[in-house]
Design a protein around this motif. Sequence first.
Motif, PDB file in Angstrom:
ATOM      1  N   PRO A 402       0.815  -1.221   0.000  1.00 34.90           N
ATOM      2  CA  PRO A 402       0.000   0.000   0.000  1.00 34.90           C
ATOM      3  C   PRO A 402       0.848   1.271   0.000  1.00 34.90           C
ATOM      4  O   PRO A 402       1.988   1.284   0.460  1.00 34.90           O
ATOM      5  CB  PRO A 402      -0.801  -0.116   1.310  1.00 34.90           C
ATOM      6  CG  PRO A 402      -0.716  -1.548   1.702  1.00 34.90           C
ATOM      7  CD  PRO A 402       0.607  -2.032   1.215  1.00 34.90           C
ATOM      8  N   GLN A 403       0.244   2.328  -0.515  1.00 36.40           N
ATOM      9  CA  GLN A 403       0.847   3.659  -0.514  1.00 36.40           C
ATOM     10  C   GLN A 403      -0.150   4.641   0.084  1.00 36.40           C
ATOM     11  O   GLN A 403      -1.344   4.341   0.183  1.00 36.40           O
ATOM     12  CB  GLN A 403       1.196   4.085  -1.952  1.00 36.40           C
ATOM     13  CG  GLN A 403       2.117   3.122  -2.676  1.00 36.40           C
ATOM     14  CD  GLN A 403       2.219   3.433  -4.165  1.00 36.40           C
ATOM     15  OE1 GLN A 403       1.644   4.413  -4.633  1.00 36.40           O
ATOM     16  NE2 GLN A 403       2.940   2.599  -4.892  1.00 36.40           N
ATOM     17  N   LEU A 404       0.329   5.824   0.463  1.00 35.08           N
ATOM     18  CA  LEU A 404      -0.566   6.812   1.072  1.00 35.08           C
ATOM     19  C   LEU A 404      -1.744   7.165   0.170  1.00 35.08           C
ATOM     20  O   LEU A 404      -2.861   7.393   0.634  1.00 35.08           O
ATOM     21  CB  LEU A 404       0.217   8.091   1.431  1.00 35.08           C
ATOM     22  CG  LEU A 404       1.157   7.979   2.638  1.00 35.08           C
ATOM     23  CD1 LEU A 404       2.030   9.221   2.739  1.00 35.08           C
ATOM     24  CD2 LEU A 404       0.375   7.772   3.920  1.00 35.08           C
ATOM     25  N   SER A 405      -1.495   7.171  -1.127  1.00 37.49           N
ATOM     26  CA  SER A 405      -2.566   7.521  -2.066  1.00 37.49           C
ATOM     27  C   SER A 405      -3.658   6.456  -2.137  1.00 37.49           C
ATOM     28  O   SER A 405      -4.718   6.693  -2.717  1.00 37.49           O
ATOM     29  CB  SER A 405      -1.982   7.739  -3.466  1.00 37.49           C
ATOM     30  OG  SER A 405      -1.301   6.574  -3.902  1.00 37.49           O
ATOM     31  N   ILE A 467       4.050  -1.321   7.539  1.00 37.41           N
ATOM     32  CA  ILE A 467       4.708  -0.235   6.804  1.00 37.41           C
ATOM     33  C   ILE A 467       4.312   1.096   7.435  1.00 37.41           C
ATOM     34  O   ILE A 467       3.131   1.455   7.453  1.00 37.41           O
ATOM     35  CB  ILE A 467       4.304  -0.257   5.314  1.00 37.41           C
ATOM     36  CG1 ILE A 467       4.653  -1.611   4.685  1.00 37.41           C
ATOM     37  CG2 ILE A 467       4.975   0.889   4.555  1.00 37.41           C
ATOM     38  CD1 ILE A 467       4.025  -1.822   3.323  1.00 37.41           C
ATOM     39  N   ILE A 468       5.282   1.807   7.980  1.00 33.99           N
ATOM     40  CA  ILE A 468       5.014   3.136   8.560  1.00 33.99           C
ATOM     41  C   ILE A 468       5.292   4.156   7.466  1.00 33.99           C
ATOM     42  O   ILE A 468       6.438   4.504   7.186  1.00 33.99           O
ATOM     43  CB  ILE A 468       5.882   3.373   9.807  1.00 33.99           C
ATOM     44  CG1 ILE A 468       5.590   2.283  10.852  1.00 33.99           C
ATOM     45  CG2 ILE A 468       5.610   4.763  10.392  1.00 33.99           C
ATOM     46  CD1 ILE A 468       6.485   2.327  12.051  1.00 33.99           C
ATOM     47  N   ALA A 469       4.220   4.586   6.813  1.00 32.80           N
ATOM     48  CA  ALA A 469       4.342   5.460   5.642  1.00 32.80           C
ATOM     49  C   ALA A 469       4.426   6.934   6.013  1.00 32.80           C
ATOM     50  O   ALA A 469       4.907   7.750   5.232  1.00 32.80           O
ATOM     51  CB  ALA A 469       3.155   5.232   4.705  1.00 32.80           C
ATOM     52  N   LYS A 470       3.925   7.283   7.198  1.00 38.02           N
ATOM     53  CA  LYS A 470       4.020   8.667   7.666  1.00 38.02           C
ATOM     54  C   LYS A 470       4.192   8.635   9.174  1.00 38.02           C
ATOM     55  O   LYS A 470       3.500   7.895   9.879  1.00 38.02           O
ATOM     56  CB  LYS A 470       2.751   9.457   7.314  1.00 38.02           C
ATOM     57  CG  LYS A 470       2.747  10.872   7.893  1.00 38.02           C
ATOM     58  CD  LYS A 470       1.436  11.600   7.646  1.00 38.02           C
ATOM     59  CE  LYS A 470       1.442  12.970   8.322  1.00 38.02           C
ATOM     60  NZ  LYS A 470       0.174  13.715   8.118  1.00 38.02           N
ATOM     61  N   GLN A 471       5.117   9.426   9.676  1.00 44.38           N
ATOM     62  CA  GLN A 471       5.303   9.552  11.117  1.00 44.38           C
ATOM     63  C   GLN A 471       5.784  10.968  11.400  1.00 44.38           C
ATOM     64  O   GLN A 471       6.908  11.319  11.080  1.00 44.38           O
ATOM     65  CB  GLN A 471       6.293   8.515  11.662  1.00 44.38           C
ATOM     66  CG  GLN A 471       6.400   8.568  13.168  1.00 44.38           C
ATOM     67  CD  GLN A 471       7.229   7.448  13.772  1.00 44.38           C
ATOM     68  OE1 GLN A 471       7.175   7.216  14.964  1.00 44.38           O
ATOM     69  NE2 GLN A 471       8.010   6.739  12.965  1.00 44.38           N
ATOM     70  N   ARG A 472       4.897  11.743  11.999  1.00 47.49           N
ATOM     71  CA  ARG A 472       5.197  13.153  12.230  1.00 47.49           C
ATOM     72  C   ARG A 472       6.380  13.348  13.177  1.00 47.49           C
ATOM     73  O   ARG A 472       7.098  14.344  13.102  1.00 47.49           O
ATOM     74  CB  ARG A 472       3.956  13.853  12.800  1.00 47.49           C
ATOM     75  CG  ARG A 472       3.848  15.315  12.431  1.00 47.49           C
ATOM     76  CD  ARG A 472       2.664  15.970  13.081  1.00 47.49           C
ATOM     77  NE  ARG A 472       1.379  15.488  12.625  1.00 47.49           N
ATOM     78  CZ  ARG A 472       0.749  15.912  11.543  1.00 47.49           C
ATOM     79  NH1 ARG A 472       1.316  16.828  10.783  1.00 47.49           N
ATOM     80  NH2 ARG A 472      -0.431  15.422  11.202  1.00 47.49           N
ATOM     81  N   HIS A 473       6.579  12.383  14.083  1.00 42.50           N
ATOM     82  CA  HIS A 473       7.611  12.561  15.107  1.00 42.50           C
ATOM     83  C   HIS A 473       8.854  11.707  14.858  1.00 42.50           C
ATOM     84  O   HIS A 473       9.747  11.666  15.705  1.00 42.50           O
ATOM     85  CB  HIS A 473       7.051  12.204  16.486  1.00 42.50           C
ATOM     86  CG  HIS A 473       5.698  12.781  16.755  1.00 42.50           C
ATOM     87  ND1 HIS A 473       5.454  14.135  16.758  1.00 42.50           N
ATOM     88  CD2 HIS A 473       4.498  12.191  17.007  1.00 42.50           C
ATOM     89  CE1 HIS A 473       4.177  14.351  17.003  1.00 42.50           C
ATOM     90  NE2 HIS A 473       3.585  13.190  17.158  1.00 42.50           N
ATOM     91  N   GLY A 474       8.919  11.005  13.756  1.00 44.22           N
ATOM     92  CA  GLY A 474      10.061  10.119  13.541  1.00 44.22           C
ATOM     93  C   GLY A 474      10.168   9.660  12.106  1.00 44.22           C
ATOM     94  O   GLY A 474       9.511  10.181  11.203  1.00 44.22           O
TER      95      GLY A 474
END
Length: 500
Positions: A402-405, A467-474
């Motif tokens: 998967p992707q964010l989109s 899969i961590i696709a976005k992480q605001r703090h890391g």
Amino acid sequence: MATAMITPSGHNVPLSLPQNVEAEAAMLGAMMIDNRLADDLTDRLEPEHFYEPVHGRIFAAIKSLRKSESLATPVTLRPMFEADEGMRALGGPSYLAQLTGSGAGLIGARQFAKQIYDLAMLRTLVSVGRQLVERALDTSEEVNPRKQIEEAEEELFKVAADGGAESTVKSFGDAAKAAVKMAERALNAGGNLSGITTGLDSVNAKMGGMHHSDLMILAGRPGMGKTALATNIAFNAAQRWMRDMADGIAPDRSVGTKVAFFSLEMSADQLATRILAEQSQISSERLRMGKINNAEMSRLVQASMELQHLPLFIDDTAGLSIGALHTRMRRLQRRQNEQIGLVVVDYLQLLQGSGRGSSENRVQEISEISRGLKTMAKDLNVSVMALSQLSRAVEQREDKRPQLSDLRESGSIEQDADIVMFVYREDYYIAMHEPEVPRAGSTADVEDKHAKWSQKYAEVAGLSELIIAKQRHGATGKVTLRFEPEITRFSDYAGPQPGY
């Protein structure tokens, strides 16, 4: 302006709304005399907080002028009220100069602002109470007292939350103390964990745990195990809390927490079955069908007794709106002495927006829901994990990671989330494309194809990627986990990384 209160006997009793027009006038006069006061007070109030509509419009005009760094005086405001009918009733634009005639408001302007706000809150409470009485007396529609109570609670919360920004302002010193406390907590937990534990060391190491006020999105295609992973994490956090409390660890030092699980898809007993199956090491399918022996039944009973006081609260009400969810969480927080730190929502697309016409624009409704979840996370100081479906676009690609989109109605979800995670199982897709099974007399080509398939499947069988696709703090990245589908359990994987 007046309203009426309906008594139990059915009589209308005139009711004078709480107000202090003189305080409004004195404060506006002080703001026009000293614009520094205006800069301070425009952040505390809104035009609708004024009882006298003309005063509300004057306040809005002062706010507008100061926003553009212009002077706000009777002279600069006059052109804006030449055609104002309400101002004419008060004597015309010269009324602006009258407001500045006495400087008495300069001394008590801030006290006047507080009184104006408090009186506005009381008027809103009167309005909410009146609407509650009118709805309760109206029996023309289907009677649903519980829904009326939830709507009233939501309206009351809006009154309480309105203007709360001022109280949330913190000095850098206060914020720094909180940051040091978080670092100390991580140190005491052995490193890698400054938030709530997921129960998975590899995930904790990547994320530092789950943090208060964060909105986490856990997404995946059907069959990937996102509900199983969310259930595992919820159980692990609740179990750690229970263990820490038994060991005498202070609540603010525990890396576990009480958990609220809003299951909009599965019933509470189905969710409990999953947890019991995992803890008793019994296949959830055999458990549902009753195909267990006496020894397994004993393990099941033992697990049930051990988890009797597990601080995991399940709400399986279907069709909840985002407002009702927020209301129920506030109520549960009060009952649990504000100790719930993790909220799981399964899943986001089954929530409803508050607007009556929201179904006409699903993207706007999802935007409202994702914003509402983020607001709830900050408002209640909890970590929110919301599960989300992915679009079918994943299935059209050769690489099905998967992707964010791929998030359905993704724009606002991706924007509002602090962390976006995807669950992906390669073995699920490989199993779907098993070639013809060799039989006696099969050709070498058939045997070769199945042998290659078997080797590829063996490399990834029972493994899952988070899969961590976005992480605001890391940092972003992936974590390999082991997944046991029979008992719906995820665990840390310590073996060699598969060559996907």
